[in-house]
Design an enzyme around this catalytic site. Structure first.
Site, PDB file in Angstrom:
ATOM      1  N   HIS A  38       4.800   5.831  -1.396  1.00 32.88           N
ATOM      2  CA  HIS A  38       4.621   5.115  -0.122  1.00 32.88           C
ATOM      3  C   HIS A  38       5.969   4.643   0.422  1.00 32.88           C
ATOM      4  CE1 HIS A  38       0.715   4.048  -2.270  1.00 32.88           C
ATOM      5  NE2 HIS A  38       0.257   4.576  -1.148  1.00 32.88           N
ATOM      6  N   LEU A  85       1.174  -0.197  -3.689  1.00 36.54           N
ATOM      7  CA  LEU A  85       2.277   0.675  -3.277  1.00 36.54           C
ATOM      8  C   LEU A  85       3.156   1.130  -4.441  1.00 36.54           C
ATOM      9  CD1 LEU A  85       3.343  -1.156   0.002  1.00 36.54           C
ATOM     10  CD2 LEU A  85       1.680   0.680  -0.309  1.00 36.54           C
ATOM     11  N   VAL A 130       6.234  12.602  -3.815  1.00 39.56           N
ATOM     12  CA  VAL A 130       7.156  11.953  -4.751  1.00 39.56           C
ATOM     13  C   VAL A 130       6.477  11.937  -6.125  1.00 39.56           C
ATOM     14  CG1 VAL A 130       8.433   9.836  -5.278  1.00 39.56           C
ATOM     15  CG2 VAL A 130       8.101  10.546  -2.895  1.00 39.56           C
ATOM     16  N   GLY A 179      -2.447   0.444   0.185  1.00 39.72           N
ATOM     17  CA  GLY A 179      -1.833  -0.546  -0.698  1.00 39.72           C
ATOM     18  C   GLY A 179      -1.655  -0.050  -2.113  1.00 39.72           C
TER      19      GLY A 179
HETATM   20  P1  AMP Z   1      -2.773   5.959   0.313  1.00 36.55           P
HETATM   21  O1  AMP Z   1      -2.344   4.553   0.131  1.00 36.55           O
HETATM   22  O2  AMP Z   1      -3.152   6.646  -0.943  1.00 36.55           O
HETATM   23  O3  AMP Z   1      -3.806   6.105   1.411  1.00 36.55           O
HETATM   24  O4  AMP Z   1      -1.489   6.741   0.832  1.00 36.55           O
HETATM   25  C1  AMP Z   1      -0.828   6.349   1.983  1.00 36.55           C
HETATM   26  C2  AMP Z   1       0.138   7.417   2.377  1.00 36.55           C
HETATM   27  O5  AMP Z   1       1.091   7.615   1.335  1.00 36.55           O
HETATM   28  C3  AMP Z   1      -0.545   8.767   2.612  1.00 36.55           C
HETATM   29  O6  AMP Z   1       0.059   9.427   3.703  1.00 36.55           O
HETATM   30  C4  AMP Z   1      -0.263   9.494   1.324  1.00 36.55           C
HETATM   31  O7  AMP Z   1      -0.267  10.903   1.450  1.00 36.55           O
HETATM   32  C5  AMP Z   1       1.128   8.984   0.999  1.00 36.55           C
HETATM   33  N1  AMP Z   1       1.406   9.156  -0.422  1.00 36.55           N
HETATM   34  C6  AMP Z   1       0.659   8.727  -1.468  1.00 36.55           C
HETATM   35  N2  AMP Z   1       1.209   9.125  -2.634  1.00 36.55           N
HETATM   36  C7  AMP Z   1       2.319   9.827  -2.317  1.00 36.55           C
HETATM   37  C8  AMP Z   1       3.308  10.508  -3.075  1.00 36.55           C
HETATM   38  N3  AMP Z   1       3.270  10.551  -4.406  1.00 36.55           N
HETATM   39  N4  AMP Z   1       4.317  11.110  -2.404  1.00 36.55           N
HETATM   40  C9  AMP Z   1       4.381  11.088  -1.044  1.00 36.55           C
HETATM   41  N5  AMP Z   1       3.471  10.460  -0.280  1.00 36.55           N
HETATM   42  C10 AMP Z   1       2.452   9.837  -0.903  1.00 36.55           C
END
Ligand code: AMP
Length: 283
Positions: A37, A33, A178, A31
């Protein structure tokens, strides 16, 4: 978009969708987001008949109580963003739903060195917690494809290893990191930075890019030392680790070698906010 908080509702709904022959893309998140995400969600939407997302701040992957307590929780605005980006069904369970009280979460997998280096070293138990929750979510959602960000590159390696070891029938799709316009990797933790810290944070990516430009020109250990020193020039930034390692094994690289695909990985503390980032050094 449908929103479910119980495992049985989520499973029943997806069972009916799968029975119609729909492919399911899955984006697990914690979350708060941001565009990082949402890029994963967009990609799933274009590649699958149905996109499922989860929002679950997984307590067993936090080895720091304060980090867990301070983790941002913004379910209502997250749900709106997901709906606008093509998510069809959101699973947002409470911890008691995922981890019934009488049960100790367990996963019988060895990760070799993958969970011992870098994040694994500084956050003991973190990746086992990640693997347990992702395995549970995969069991519930049974996706055709699951989308993970390269920002958490070591996590991606752990998930790939788990999927292979347990022969889970899912395709793991790695997605590029990103970034904000100034280069800072988007992260839910960025919102906890003070203005001063936020202004300093792009330095992390800047140094990673400098390292990329120096591949083959400066010996690996020297370059690594230089990067740490450079990041820590401002006393507000404290490097937890800065490693140059192999893309697949994640093990440190000592000499530049054309046959090895090297990456640079770092974790930096800015006040009490911990940021991670990485770059591929071979492209
Ligand atoms: P999290 O909510 O931090 O557990 O992230 C959920 C998913 O989003 C994971 O697969 C992360 O690697 C991906 N994610 C988080 N930040 C980024 C970003 N800046 N660019 C690409 N994917 C991301």
């Amino acid at each position: 978009m449908k929103l479910f908080t119980t495992i049985s509702e989520m499973q029943n709904y997806l069972l009916s969708q799968r029975a119609e022959g729909k492919s399911i893309g899955f984006v697990p998140t914690m979350g708060a987001l941001h565009q990082g995400h949402l890029t994963l969600v967009n990609r799933s939407h274009t590649e699958n008949d149905l996109t499922a997302c989860s929002i679950f701040v997984n307590p067993i992957q936090f080895n720091n109580r304060e980090d867990l307590e301070k983790y941002p929780r913004t379910l209502n605005s997250d749900a709106k963003l997901l709906e606008a980006h093509g998510c069809d069904v959101l699973f947002a369970p409470e911890a008691a739903e995922m981890y019934p009280e009488n049960e100790t979460p367990f996963l019988d997998i060895e990760f070799g060195m993958l969970d011992k280096v870098m994040e694994g070293k500084f956050r003991p138990g973190h990746f086992r917690g990640v693997a347990i929750v992702v395995k549970r979510l995969f069991d519930i959602v049974q996706p055709s494809r699951a989308y993970f960000g390269k920002k958490d590159f070591q996590q991606l390696a752990i998930i790939n290893h788990m999927v292979k070891s347990l022969s889970i029938p899912v395709e793991i799709i790695p997605c590029d990191t990103v970034r904000e316009p100034d280069g800072l990797a988007m992260s839910s933790r960025n919102m906890r930075l003070t203005i001063t810290e936020r202004n300093l944070a792009p330095k992390i990516y800047e140094i990673l890019l400098n390292v990329k430009n120096s591949v083959g020109k400066i010996p690996v250990p020297e370059l690594r030392e230089w990067a740490i020193k450079k990041i820590e020039e401002d006393p507000a930034l404290k490097v937890e680790y800065f490693e140059i390692g192999d893309k697949d094994s994640l093990m440190p690289i000592v000499h530049w070698n054309h046959k090895q695909q090297a990456m640079a990985f770092t974790a930096v503390l800015l006040g009490n906010v911990r940021l991670i980032d990485n770059v591929e050094l071979f492209s």
